[in-house]
Design an enzyme around this catalytic site. Structure first.
Site, PDB file in Angstrom:
ATOM      1  N   LEU A  40      45.781 -13.224 -31.736  1.00 47.46           N
ATOM      2  CA  LEU A  40      46.170 -14.430 -33.449  1.00 47.46           C
ATOM      3  C   LEU A  40      45.132 -13.233 -34.338  1.00 47.46           C
ATOM      4  O   LEU A  40      44.559 -12.165 -34.483  1.00 47.46           O
ATOM      5  CB  LEU A  40      44.964 -15.317 -32.810  1.00 47.46           C
ATOM      6  N   ASP A  43      43.897 -15.007 -41.977  1.00 45.34           N
ATOM      7  CA  ASP A  43      42.888 -14.416 -43.112  1.00 45.34           C
ATOM      8  C   ASP A  43      43.447 -12.898 -43.275  1.00 45.34           C
ATOM      9  O   ASP A  43      42.393 -12.044 -42.842  1.00 45.34           O
ATOM     10  CB  ASP A  43      41.954 -14.784 -43.527  1.00 45.34           C
ATOM     11  N   GLN A  59      41.180 -10.768 -39.727  1.00 46.12           N
ATOM     12  CA  GLN A  59      40.951 -11.733 -38.969  1.00 46.12           C
ATOM     13  C   GLN A  59      41.702 -11.622 -37.506  1.00 46.12           C
ATOM     14  O   GLN A  59      42.721 -11.715 -37.831  1.00 46.12           O
ATOM     15  CB  GLN A  59      40.950 -13.096 -39.948  1.00 46.12           C
ATOM     16  N   TYR A 102      33.839 -13.709 -39.735  1.00 43.34           N
ATOM     17  CA  TYR A 102      34.667 -14.246 -40.907  1.00 43.34           C
ATOM     18  C   TYR A 102      35.119 -12.911 -42.301  1.00 43.34           C
ATOM     19  O   TYR A 102      34.849 -11.370 -42.571  1.00 43.34           O
ATOM     20  CB  TYR A 102      34.071 -15.300 -40.757  1.00 43.34           C
ATOM     21  N   ASP A 162      33.587 -16.618 -46.800  1.00 44.00           N
ATOM     22  CA  ASP A 162      35.038 -16.045 -47.084  1.00 44.00           C
ATOM     23  C   ASP A 162      34.374 -15.102 -49.427  1.00 44.00           C
ATOM     24  O   ASP A 162      35.358 -15.740 -50.135  1.00 44.00           O
ATOM     25  CB  ASP A 162      36.029 -16.524 -47.784  1.00 44.00           C
TER      26      ASP A 162
END
Length: 481
Positions: A40, A43, A59, A102, A162
């Site tokens: 997968l 971002d 990501q 992240y 973020d």
């Protein structure tokens, strides 16, 4: 590099190798978009031009086609057209990021590349902790983690992530997407003189702040920059209710225009405008390149959607990035235009300088296939409904009576339902359509409006037709990509 770090990297590389054949055999692998080699992708992270090379991190969960402990995957390009995949940049291997490296951003300083990201940590009861972490690279490819530089301030939940970093005058600034303790979305600002020690300046925008009112329970992926004499803040709010033709996706991505007073730490801004009117567009990130262009890339996906519905998961991968788009501020509105370099993809040009569309759908030699760019320009103001149908999977239409442009597609969840997205539009001056094997990106009136969507027609469905309720004269061009 720790033993755990190396072990995680080896496992990820093994997944790529083991599933390479099944991934690459998928008819829906895209031809000119960034995709994960397996697993997968979500971002875009750390998007930057460094030493003349564009770096795009992302990501990445290499182990399955849903969300989990994320790595930072890595692509680079010298021209924004051809992308090369590299070794993993960051692994979730330390106490401060053990459940995921992240999203975050990058900045060049003292000829080094500094990246800032959110370290995600969860305990056995699924309680979350978040840390803002810095890592440094001298070459743009290998990184050394320097550890936590920002811990969670008072007043916010652990949904605090973020970081996007930039320099203004001689000071560094960093903005973070957050959820305050009253469960509303916020954008939180920090500043630093050295990239290591950060001062918390507080929320500069958010739900129940300024003109937005009740505006979501979480803001993700904020990005603040100057363009055309104004400050633009792009962000992805969660928790907006649908309103007419607006906010129809599960989550949104958009922007506000205003002016950030760096001395008073006050951001006066206007209303929220959606960046993309399509189905799959989220968490966009921008950079400024050596030519002074502000370039955006978004995730062609959506959080918490049904990843299991995408047919690509049978081939062990899911999601992709949008094409790179240059941003311009035109009459107080953010326009998105495909970067000029994408013209290098063009092959086998066909042109129809003046054709008349009628009620019977018409196809044209050379305007078909699975990967192409189409340019459509009315030669007179359109007064009748015009429809472009692509690959028996969807259509683009403009109705002058309602002054609305519509993109529809066949749902990939059930293969039957027709889903629709709209925008209000006074007139169509031109359309620029980028089709790939399993995506469409539509740029309206030189980027005034944009629609992005994943589509999954059968490979043999390659026909594209044009029709109008009454005769309409148009210019058509197309290129194989």
């Amino acid at each position: 590099m720790s033993d755990l770090d190396q072990s995680l990297r080896n496992r990820a590389y093994k997944e790529v190798e083991v599933h390479k054949e099944v991934v690459e055999s998928d008819q829906y692998r895209l031809n000119y978009h960034v995709m994960p080699p397996v697993g997968l992708l979500n971002d875009p992270n750390g998007f930057i031009q460094f030493n003349g090379v564009y770096h795009l991190f992302y990501q990445w969960n290499p182990f399955k086609t849903d969300h989990g402990a994320k790595f930072w995957g890595h692509y680079s390009s010298t021209d924004l057209v051809k992308w090369k995949h590299h070794d993993i940049a960051l692994t979730p291997s330390d106490w401060f990021d053990k459940n995921g490296c992240y999203s975050g951003s990058a900045i060049e300083h003292d000829q080094k590349l500094y990246v800032f990201y959110t370290g995600n940590v969860k305990d056995k009861q699924n309680n979350r902790e978040t840390y803002q972490v810095m890592a440094v690279s001298e070459d743009g490819y290998t990184f050394e983690k320097k550890g936590v530089v920002i811990e969670l301030p008072e007043g916010y939940t652990a949904h605090f992530r973020d970081p996007k970093v930039w320099k203004h005058d001689d000071t560094f600034y960093l903005i973070i997407g957050a959820q305050s303790k009253d469960l509303t979305g916020k954008a939180v600002l920090f500043r630093s003189n050295n990239l290591v020690e950060w001062e918390h300046l507080g929320a500069i925008a958010g739900a129940h702040m300024g003109p937005l009112g009740d505006f979501g329970y979480m803001w993700e992926c904020p990005d603040l920059f100057e363009l055309g004499g104004q400050d633009v803040m792009i962000f992805s709010p969660q928790g907006l209710e649908p309103s007419g033709i607006h906010y129809q996706n599960l989550y949104q991505a958009g922007y506000v225009l205003g002016k950030l007073d760096y001395n008073q730490v006050q951001f006066d801004h206007g209303s929220f405008v959606e960046l993309d009117r399509g189905f799959e567009f989220y968490a966009p990130q921008t950079t400024i390149d050596e030519n002074g262009r502000r370039i955006l890339i978004g995730w062609m996906g959506m959080p918490e959607e049904r990843e299991d519905a995408h047919p690509t998961i049978e081939h062990k991968w899911v999601h992709a990035m949008t094409i790179p788009r240059e941003l311009k501020l035109v009459d107080g509105k953010l326009y998105q235009r495909p970067v000029e370099e994408l013209k290098r993809l063009r092959n086998e040009e066909v042109a129809y300088s003046e054709v008349e569309l009628a009620s019977e759908p018409k196809s044209f030699d050379g305007i078909d296939g699975t990967s192409l760019e189409i340019y459509f320009e009315p030669l007179e103001e359109m007064t009748e409904l015009v429809t472009i149908r692509f690959r028996e999977n969807g259509s683009i239409s403009y109705d002058p009576a309602t002054k609305q442009l519509k993109l529809d597609r066949v749902s990939f969840v059930d293969g039957q339902t027709v889903e629709e997205r709209f925008c209000d539009l006074e007139q169509v001056k031109n359309l620029r359509i980028f089709l790939d094997t399993s995506s469409i990106e539509l740029f309206v009136n030189d980027g005034e409006e944009v629609f992005t969507a994943r589509i999954y027609p059968d490979h043999d469905q390659q026909n594209i037709t044009f029709a109008a309720e009454k005769n309409v004269r148009v210019l058509l061009k197309a290129w194989k990509l």
